[in-house]
Design a protein around this motif. Structure first.
Motif, short mmCIF file in Angstrom:
data_model
loop_
_atom_site.label_atom_id
_atom_site.label_comp_id
_atom_site.label_asym_id
_atom_site.label_seq_id
_atom_site.Cartn_x
_atom_site.Cartn_y
_atom_site.Cartn_z
N GLN A 1 6.91 13.19 3.39
CA GLN A 1 6.92 12.56 2.07
C GLN A 1 5.58 12.82 1.41
N THR A 2 5.62 13.49 0.31
CA THR A 2 4.39 13.81 -0.42
C THR A 2 3.93 12.59 -1.20
N PRO A 3 2.67 12.18 -1.02
CA PRO A 3 2.16 11.04 -1.79
C PRO A 3 1.95 11.40 -3.25
N ALA A 4 1.88 10.40 -4.11
CA ALA A 4 1.66 10.62 -5.53
C ALA A 4 0.33 11.35 -5.77
N THR A 5 -0.68 10.98 -4.98
CA THR A 5 -1.97 11.65 -5.03
C THR A 5 -2.12 12.44 -3.73
N PRO A 6 -2.16 13.77 -3.81
CA PRO A 6 -2.22 14.58 -2.58
C PRO A 6 -3.41 14.20 -1.69
N ILE A 7 -3.15 14.21 -0.39
CA ILE A 7 -4.17 13.88 0.60
C ILE A 7 -4.27 15.03 1.60
N ASP A 8 -5.46 15.58 1.74
CA ASP A 8 -5.71 16.63 2.73
C ASP A 8 -6.15 15.91 4.00
N ILE A 9 -5.28 15.89 4.99
CA ILE A 9 -5.53 15.12 6.21
C ILE A 9 -6.77 15.63 6.96
N ASP A 10 -7.00 16.93 6.96
CA ASP A 10 -8.18 17.47 7.63
C ASP A 10 -9.46 17.01 6.94
N GLN A 11 -9.45 17.06 5.64
CA GLN A 11 -10.61 16.60 4.85
C GLN A 11 -10.83 15.10 5.07
N LEU A 12 -9.74 14.36 5.15
CA LEU A 12 -9.83 12.91 5.37
C LEU A 12 -10.44 12.61 6.74
N TYR A 13 -10.01 13.32 7.78
CA TYR A 13 -10.60 13.15 9.12
C TYR A 13 -12.10 13.47 9.08
N ASP A 14 -12.47 14.58 8.46
CA ASP A 14 -13.88 14.97 8.36
C ASP A 14 -14.70 13.89 7.67
N TYR A 15 -14.16 13.35 6.60
CA TYR A 15 -14.85 12.31 5.84
C TYR A 15 -15.17 11.11 6.74
N LYS B 1 0.83 -1.21 0.00
CA LYS B 1 0.00 0.00 0.00
C LYS B 1 0.86 1.26 0.00
N LEU B 2 1.94 1.25 0.78
CA LEU B 2 2.81 2.43 0.84
C LEU B 2 3.53 2.67 -0.48
N ILE B 3 3.87 1.60 -1.18
CA ILE B 3 4.48 1.76 -2.50
C ILE B 3 3.50 2.46 -3.43
N HIS B 4 2.23 2.05 -3.39
CA HIS B 4 1.22 2.71 -4.22
C HIS B 4 1.03 4.17 -3.78
N ARG B 5 1.03 4.42 -2.48
CA ARG B 5 0.88 5.79 -1.97
C ARG B 5 1.96 6.70 -2.52
N GLN B 6 3.19 6.22 -2.51
CA GLN B 6 4.32 7.06 -2.90
C GLN B 6 4.51 7.19 -4.41
N THR B 7 4.19 6.14 -5.15
CA THR B 7 4.48 6.15 -6.59
C THR B 7 3.25 6.40 -7.45
N GLY B 8 2.07 6.06 -6.94
CA GLY B 8 0.87 6.15 -7.76
C GLY B 8 0.67 4.92 -8.63
N PHE B 9 1.56 3.95 -8.49
CA PHE B 9 1.48 2.70 -9.24
C PHE B 9 1.45 1.53 -8.26
#
Length: 114
Positions: free
Chosen positions: A90-104, A22-30
């Motif tokens: 470390q910036t993920p390949a697809t940006p993640i807004d942590i505040d928005q993620l918590y709210d979700y 999962k972390l490989i996908h997070r970092q590379t987008g693949f």
């Protein structure tokens, strides 16, 4: 590179292997499967995935913190580690807004309580 990490990778637990994919996908987008396919061959990716499945690891797994609770928890752990300086940011390949993620996830949890 293969010689450098093979020993360490063989020592991972099943859960650690699943998280690594999962972390490989997070970092590379693949996915790990896509990376093996691109760098080695489709045949090698096929057999690598089948071997990984023996250990309950799917190399095609994507990191989806908005859809999978475990991925959300991984992201919160990473965010805390980055904030506290335990890991370099470390910036993920697809940006993640942590505040928005918590709210979700808070809204999702609230809707399940009803």
């Amino acid at each position: 590179m293969e010689n450098e990490f093979t020993g360490q990778l063989k020592k991972l637990s099943r859960k650690q292997g699943q998280i690594l994919v999962k972390l490989i996908h997070r970092q590379t987008g693949f996915t790990t499967f896509e990376l093996i396919k691109d760098y080695k061959s489709g045949w090698k990716a096929f057999w690598s995935n089948n071997t990984a499945k023996l250990f309950d690891i799917n190399l095609k797994t994507k990191y989806a913190p908005y859809n999978v609770n475990e991925d959300f928890l991984i992201e919160t752990i990473l965010d805390r580690a980055f904030t506290r300086g335990r890991l370099p940011p470390q910036t993920p390949a697809t940006p993640i807004d942590i505040d928005q993620l918590y709210d979700y996830w808070e809204k999702k949890a609230a809707s399940l309580k009803k």
